[in-house]
Enzyme design. Structure first.
Site, mmCIF file in Angstrom:
data_model
loop_
_atom_site.group_PDB
_atom_site.id
_atom_site.type_symbol
_atom_site.label_atom_id
_atom_site.label_comp_id
_atom_site.label_asym_id
_atom_site.label_seq_id
_atom_site.Cartn_x
_atom_site.Cartn_y
_atom_site.Cartn_z
ATOM 1 C CD GLU A 1 82.118 39.158 11.181
ATOM 2 O OE1 GLU A 1 83.020 40.011 11.125
ATOM 3 O OE2 GLU A 1 82.117 38.122 10.489
ATOM 4 C CD GLU B 1 85.740 35.858 13.063
ATOM 5 O OE1 GLU B 1 84.662 36.073 12.479
ATOM 6 O OE2 GLU B 1 85.872 35.919 14.318
#
Length: 265
Positions: A119, A139
């Site tokens: 990210e 995730e």
């Protein structure tokens, strides 16, 4: 417990290199690291001697393996408000700061870039990956969505379907695939990673720092707006340049066939 400072800063030739410095934890982003990185960015923004920033990871294995799950799991036990406040808001603040920073930030991805590490790469305006890099959006394996902006930035970079495949499977992907997706600008041999990032920074630093900041602002603010709204942002950034020394100097230098002499370069 490690006594290392979570982020190292070295400034050379107008380039600040920020190194995520938890190599024993694969540079996992705990709260102290996120806060330290934000503090360094605040300092570097107002340091006129710094024209560009390189962001990389300590050690040979990882850029960042993502959020510190042991610490995050303790926040989860506090419930939605505590977990959102401590983890999500902090991570989104960090990636938004990187994305909108008024000086160019180049992610030099030296190894694993999973979760929050991926990210950060998505948020950085520019990125170069080592051939040793490896990316993932894992995730989903923890029964959660990305929380540092990954559900928003990756689809904007790669397209909805290609991003969703990565988000929903958690599969790792190569630096070449990251290049194909538009997540990084180049893939280079590992030994050439930092020199390549510095060379890119120097290519940018040849130009007016005010104009560089103006372009970064126009792209960051305009990319998620309609074309009409984006063009208005572009117009506003140009108008801000009109009274500057740098624009007059750039035009004069072009007319006079000489190298420009920009303020603060």
């Amino acid at each position: 417990m490690s006594t290392l400072h979570p982020v190292l800063c070295n400034i050379s030739e107008g380039i600040a290199t920020l190194t995520l410095n938890r190599p024993e934890k694969l540079n996992a982003i705990d709260y102290a690291l996120a806060d330290a990185l934000l503090a360094f960015l605040d300092t570097l923004e107002t340091d006129d001697s710094v024209k560009a920033v390189i962001l990389t990871g300590a050690g040979e294995k990882a850029f960042s393996a993502g959020g510190d799950i042991h610490q995050f799991s303790r926040s989860v036990r506090l419930g939605p408000l505590g977990a959102t406040r401590d983890f999500v808001r902090r991570g989104q603040t960090l990636t938004s700061r990187i994305e909108a920073f008024p000086k160019p930030i180049i992610a030099a991805v030296n190894g694993i870039a999973f979760g929050g590490g991926c990210e950060i790469t998505e948020a950085a305006p520019l990125a170069i990956a080592s051939e040793n890099a490896l990316f993932a959006k894992p995730e989903i394996k923890l029964a959660m969505p990305p929380t540092f902006g990954g559900t928003q930035r990756l689809p904007r970079l790669a397209g909805r379907k290609r991003a969703l495949e990565l988000l929903l499977t958690g599969d790792s992907f190569t630096p070449q695939h990251a290049l194909d997706l538009g997540l990084v600008n180049a893939v280079v041999p590992h030994a050439e990673l930092i020199p390549s990032a510095r060379a890119l920074a120097h290519r940018i630093m040849r130009h007016s720092p005010v104009a560089v900041s103006s372009i970064l602002t126009a792209v960051t603010r305009g990319i998620n707006q309609s074309i009409g709204e984006g063009l208005q942002v572009e117009s506003e950034q140009f108008a801000r340049m009109v009274p500057t020394h740098d624009l007059r100097e750039g035009l004069d230098a072009w007319i006079e066939r000489r190298q420009p002499r920009y303020m603060g370069r």
